[in-house]
Design an enzyme around this catalytic site. Structure first.
Site: not given
Lengths: 66, 257
Positions: B97, B158, B184-185
């Protein structure tokens, strides 16, 4: 001799091998990957590799991450 | 649920889980287990030589989970390539990743350095899953470079804020020929469901599972969110309208006309 291990100064006797260093640090070779002077080393294949004055060694492991 | 195929490998789960920030290895394991995930991300860091601790890898069943090392902490392509090579030397399969985040405040991925690193790592035989800004043009470039997915962000890492990049992710999904993983998020199962309803192929979640009192329950909730969203996408969502369209008959009212 003076080594740089994970960015810190590390004093040891001349002729220290990677295997001896890992043992001193209480680290099993299988759980870490090494980079000696920016060259990647397989830790288990290099237990008898001797370290030299000024060597920069990175001892790296997996940690939690996203 | 239909399976997800990345680089020719089949997965039954469309939920990938990050292993950071859990309060304990037990909490991490129970979240992974309950989520049904088959891909888990890990990071590489220096051992604290004054306090080595135990290895988190012993808590991950490598037969069951594909370990996906990330290049987190890399500030440019060179650092990312170095981390990817170290991960492979550590005995991981060549899946990476790719994360290049020079900005410490929002941890936004650097598009230029990410593309540079992707080109190098693909040539070296890695299956590259790049974390990227939700930019459809960049997604094209990464795909052309040979990445096996694209991983646009919903919101900064985060933040738990959900899909703030919806319109751009829609375009990426419309154009992509590789799986689109929203990363993400995503802070709630509804966010994961939304990504899947939009037609994303998978999602990656970490903070939402780690930053709760009940990681296992949250893992299961995300699993259900992802499955519900995927099922709805496959079933086909009804069209949106500007005006009301009655669901009940417009005849036979109990009133005089």
């Amino acid at each position: 001799m003076n080594l740089h291990v994970n960015g810190e100064n590390y004093q040891s006797d001349a002729g220290l091998t990677i295997g001896q260093l890992l043992k001193r640090l209480d680290l099993q070779a299988e759980r870490v990957v090494l980079e000696l002077n920016l060259n990647i080393l397989n830790s288990t294949d290099n237990l008898n590799t001797e370290l030299h004055e000024g060597d920069k060694l990175e001892i790296i492991q997996f940690v939690g991450g996203g | 649920m239909d399976s997800l195929v990345i680089a020719g490998r089949k997965f039954n789960s469309r939920l990938m889980v990050g292993t950071g920030k859990f309060s304990s290895n037990n909490a991490m394991q129970s979240a992974m287990e309950a989520s049904g995930c088959e891909i888990v991300t890990v990071a590489l860091r220096r051992v604290d030589i004054n306090n080595p601790g135990d290895s988190m890898l012993q808590h991950i069943d490598r037969e069951r989970y594909l370990l996906l090392p990330n290049t987190s902490g890399a500030r440019d392509a060179e650092e990312a390539v170095r981390l990817a090579r170290l991960a492979r030397a550590a005995g991981c399969e060549p899946w990476i990743k790719l994360e290049v985040t020079p900005d410490p405040y929002y941890l936004l991925p650097d598009p230029i350095e990410t593309l540079k690193a992707a080109i190098i790592l693909v040539k070296e035989g890695f299956n590259v899953l790049p974390y990227m800004p939700a930019d459809p043009v960049l997604a094209r470039h990464l795909e052309e470079a040979g990445t096996v997915t694209v991983m646009p962000l919903g919101a900064p890492i985060g933040t738990n804020r959900g899909i703030r990049t919806r319109d751009l992710i829609n375009i990426i999904i419309e154009q992509a020929n590789v799986p689109v993983v929203v990363d993400a998020g995503l802070g709630a199962p509804s966010h994961a469901a939304e990504a899947m309803e939009m037609g994303a192929d998978a999602v990656l979640v970490n903070t939402a599972l780690a930053d709760t009192a009940n990681p296992a329950e949250m893992g299961e909730a995300f699993k259900k969110g992802v499955e519900a969203g995927r099922m709805a996408y496959l079933a086909g969502l009804g069209p949106q309208r500007g005006k009301a369209q009655a669901s009940s008959p417009l005849t036979g009212f109990l009133r005089e006309e």
